[in-house]
Design a protein around this motif. Structure first.
Motif, mmCIF file in Angstrom:
data_model
loop_
_atom_site.group_PDB
_atom_site.id
_atom_site.type_symbol
_atom_site.label_atom_id
_atom_site.label_comp_id
_atom_site.label_asym_id
_atom_site.label_seq_id
_atom_site.Cartn_x
_atom_site.Cartn_y
_atom_site.Cartn_z
ATOM 1 N N VAL A 3 82.903 15.227 65.749
ATOM 2 C CA VAL A 3 81.833 15.152 64.757
ATOM 3 C C VAL A 3 82.197 16.045 63.574
ATOM 4 N N LEU A 4 82.175 15.475 62.373
ATOM 5 C CA LEU A 4 82.362 16.241 61.142
ATOM 6 C C LEU A 4 81.010 16.324 60.451
ATOM 7 N N LYS A 5 80.596 17.536 60.109
ATOM 8 C CA LYS A 5 79.310 17.718 59.437
ATOM 9 C C LYS A 5 79.566 17.939 57.951
ATOM 10 N N ILE A 19 88.828 13.386 57.840
ATOM 11 C CA ILE A 19 88.572 12.078 58.460
ATOM 12 C C ILE A 19 89.890 11.396 58.788
ATOM 13 N N ALA A 20 90.808 11.359 57.826
ATOM 14 C CA ALA A 20 92.102 10.700 58.043
ATOM 15 C C ALA A 20 92.858 11.358 59.195
ATOM 16 N N GLY A 21 92.831 12.684 59.247
ATOM 17 C CA GLY A 21 93.518 13.392 60.328
ATOM 18 C C GLY A 21 92.955 13.066 61.696
ATOM 19 N N GLY A 27 91.563 8.312 66.764
ATOM 20 C CA GLY A 27 91.195 6.908 66.615
ATOM 21 C C GLY A 27 89.813 6.649 66.062
ATOM 22 N N ALA A 28 88.903 7.626 66.108
ATOM 23 C CA ALA A 28 87.550 7.432 65.579
ATOM 24 C C ALA A 28 86.937 8.797 65.301
ATOM 25 N N VAL A 29 85.961 8.819 64.393
ATOM 26 C CA VAL A 29 85.288 10.063 64.049
ATOM 27 C C VAL A 29 83.845 9.762 63.676
ATOM 28 N N GLU A 30 82.958 10.720 63.933
ATOM 29 C CA GLU A 30 81.554 10.603 63.533
ATOM 30 C C GLU A 30 81.304 11.610 62.413
ATOM 31 N N VAL A 31 80.762 11.128 61.302
ATOM 32 C CA VAL A 31 80.453 11.978 60.154
ATOM 33 C C VAL A 31 78.936 12.077 60.063
ATOM 34 N N GLN A 32 78.401 13.323 60.063
ATOM 35 C CA GLN A 32 76.952 13.525 59.993
ATOM 36 C C GLN A 32 76.575 14.178 58.678
ATOM 37 N N ALA A 33 75.473 13.710 58.086
ATOM 38 C CA ALA A 33 74.991 14.268 56.829
ATOM 39 C C ALA A 33 73.467 14.303 56.841
ATOM 40 N N VAL A 34 72.890 15.439 56.446
ATOM 41 C CA VAL A 34 71.443 15.588 56.338
ATOM 42 C C VAL A 34 71.100 15.735 54.860
ATOM 43 N N VAL A 43 79.737 9.455 52.079
ATOM 44 C CA VAL A 43 80.152 8.089 51.751
ATOM 45 C C VAL A 43 81.377 8.120 50.833
ATOM 46 N N LYS A 44 81.373 9.037 49.861
ATOM 47 C CA LYS A 44 82.549 9.178 48.989
ATOM 48 C C LYS A 44 83.780 9.529 49.819
ATOM 49 N N ALA A 45 83.618 10.437 50.775
ATOM 50 C CA ALA A 45 84.740 10.861 51.614
ATOM 51 C C ALA A 45 85.299 9.708 52.443
ATOM 52 N N VAL A 46 84.433 8.856 52.968
ATOM 53 C CA VAL A 46 84.895 7.706 53.754
ATOM 54 C C VAL A 46 85.701 6.757 52.857
#
Length: 86
Positions: A3-5, A19-21, A27-34, A43-46
């Motif tokens: 999980v990346l916050k 994210i790329a790393g 193989g997969a990552v979860e990005v959380q944003a509040v 979204v820009k980072a993705v």
């Protein structure tokens, strides 16, 4: 899944590199944003990470969802972006 916050002050290029790393390693990552600002940076980072991985032949997809998180003993709703290769 890792999980990346992301916060409103996060630098999209730095988050995209993370994210790329993680995609390359796990193989997969979860990005959380509040909050709106954090969601914008996430979204820009993705989008930037997609550009980083495209030359390697990796095309990313993003699955958005809501998740409840606890911050300072208070429950908040966050945007969860599950990012994985297509």
């Amino acid at each position: 899944m890792e999980v990346l916050k992301v916060s409103a002050r996060s630098v999209p290029n730095s988050v995209a590199g993370a994210i790329a790393g993680v995609i390359r390693e796990k193989g997969a990552v979860e990005v959380q944003a509040v909050g709106a600002g954090a969601a914008n940076q996430a979204v820009k980072a993705v989008a930037i990470a997609r550009g980083y991985l495209a030359p390697s032949g990796i095309d990313l997809i993003c699955i958005p969802a809501f998740v409840n998180v606890v911050i300072d003993d208070e429950e908040r709703t966050a945007i969860k972006l599950i990012v994985e290769p297509r």
